[in-house]
Design an enzyme around this catalytic site. Structure first.
Site, mmCIF file in Angstrom:
data_model
loop_
_atom_site.group_PDB
_atom_site.id
_atom_site.type_symbol
_atom_site.label_atom_id
_atom_site.label_comp_id
_atom_site.label_asym_id
_atom_site.label_seq_id
_atom_site.Cartn_x
_atom_site.Cartn_y
_atom_site.Cartn_z
ATOM 1 N N ASP A 105 0.821 -1.209 0.000
ATOM 2 C CA ASP A 105 0.000 0.000 0.000
ATOM 3 C C ASP A 105 0.865 1.274 0.000
ATOM 4 O O ASP A 105 2.028 1.247 0.395
ATOM 5 C CB ASP A 105 -0.882 0.051 1.258
ATOM 6 C CG ASP A 105 -1.962 -1.027 1.241
ATOM 7 O OD1 ASP A 105 -1.959 -1.857 0.319
ATOM 8 O OD2 ASP A 105 -2.800 -1.016 2.160
ATOM 9 N N HIS A 247 3.878 -2.161 3.010
ATOM 10 C CA HIS A 247 3.893 -0.820 2.424
ATOM 11 C C HIS A 247 5.200 -0.632 1.656
ATOM 12 O O HIS A 247 6.277 -0.721 2.260
ATOM 13 C CB HIS A 247 3.750 0.236 3.523
ATOM 14 C CG HIS A 247 2.458 0.094 4.285
ATOM 15 N ND1 HIS A 247 2.289 -0.821 5.297
ATOM 16 C CD2 HIS A 247 1.267 0.725 4.136
ATOM 17 C CE1 HIS A 247 1.048 -0.737 5.763
ATOM 18 N NE2 HIS A 247 0.405 0.187 5.078
HETATM 19 ZN ZN ZN Z 1 -2.593 2.903 3.328
#
Ligand code: ZN
Length: 299
Positions: A105, A247
């Site tokens: 993400d 991430h």
């Molecule tokens: Zn996020």
């Protein structure tokens, strides 16, 4: 006693003589066979060089070098086919092999996303990148690299908004602006949506035009920023059908993925995008539904 020992030594010498004669006969026989094969010498040396050719040896040996003791039956062949054919045909995939979807993400990031793409590519693996619009607009080349690598691009809103706390018009704009950037860079739209913070309700779900993908294995990489901890958490908890949350904006996450991907492959996992994993598990990702993992048994 002495006599007996000498007698034994004498027998032993006889045995040695027999062995020497036997060896001579074997060596002579082998020499005869080699001489007979001399006529086909070029054919033999061609076969030998083909056998020792680096590529052939690598293809034949690489899967065997992995620790196969805990691999389910069929995975070895699957890995070989996966490497050979790049997982393009579901018929070439052992659908009973354990699968995992790594998801990233908040990117793309021109440094850490590229490191992740490199190790995925080296291991014939794919992932899903849930990009935010602000980064997508800033790094179109990285988006192109994600698409070119066969990885999947998902939508993570334009600037990381909680979709349950904004108006319908804002929800649409948050999703559409990401799609505009992704389409401009790659020619394709996103295929799946991950709402920031995993926050959604029935109203949001009804508004979204792509299936919602959540996760069931949270590495908390944003918190630890420690590659070893991330790797350990994944390797200790990973199971078939998991969707792993990471991430791709941290160096520590890129480092973790560089260590983790070969380890997962060694354990027999096929590493795929979320949509690929659904496809190979015979599932269709449906609109107005949210998926935390892809499992054959339960929704
Ligand atoms: Zn996020």
């Amino acid at each position: 006693m002495r006599k007996k020992r000498r007698h034994r030594r004498h027998l032993s010498w006889k045995q040695r003589q027999i062995r020497i004669y036997t060896c001579f006969i074997v060596v002579a026989g082998a020499a005869c066979i080699l001489m007979a094969a001399g006529a086909k010498k070029s054919d033999l040396s061609e076969r030998l060089s083909r056998l020792t050719h680096k590529n052939i040896v690598n293809k034949a040996v690489e899967p065997m070098e992995q620790n196969i003791s805990h691999m389910p039956a069929g995975t070895l062949i699957t890995n070989y086919r996966y490497q050979e054919f790049g997982a393009s045909d579901p018929n070439e995939i052992d659908v009973n092999a354990p699968m995992i979807a790594l998801t990233f993400d908040d990117g793309p990031n021109p440094d850490s996303t590229k490191r992740i793409l490199k190790v995925l590519s080296e291991n014939y693996s794919h992932a899903t990148f849930f990009v935010v619009g602000t980064n997508a607009a800033q790094y179109p080349e990285t988006l192109q690299e994600i698409a070119a690598s066969g990885c999947e691009i998902g939508n993570h809103t334009n600037n990381h908004k909680n979709l349950t706390k904004i108006t319908d018009a804002e929800i649409s704009e948050q999703i559409d602006s990401v799609n505009r950037s992704v389409k401009k860079a790659t020619g394709e739209q996103t295929t799946v949506i991950r709402p920031p913070y995993g926050a959604f309700d029935d109203h949001v779900l009804g508004m979204l035009s792509e299936p919602v993908v959540l996760w069931d294995l949270d590495t908390e990489d944003w918190s630890s920023r420690n590659a070893a901890e991330i790797v350990e958490h994944v390797m200790d908890n990973v199971k078939d059908g998991d969707i792993v949350l990471m991430h791709d904006i941290y160096d520590s996450t890129a480092e973790a993925v560089e260590i983790m991907v070969p380890k997962l492959k060694e354990r027999g996992f096929l590493i795929m995008s979320v949509s690929e994993m659904a496809k190979y598990k015979g599932k269709t990702l449906e609109l107005n539904k949210a998926y935390g993992k892809i499992s054959v048994e339960e929704e």
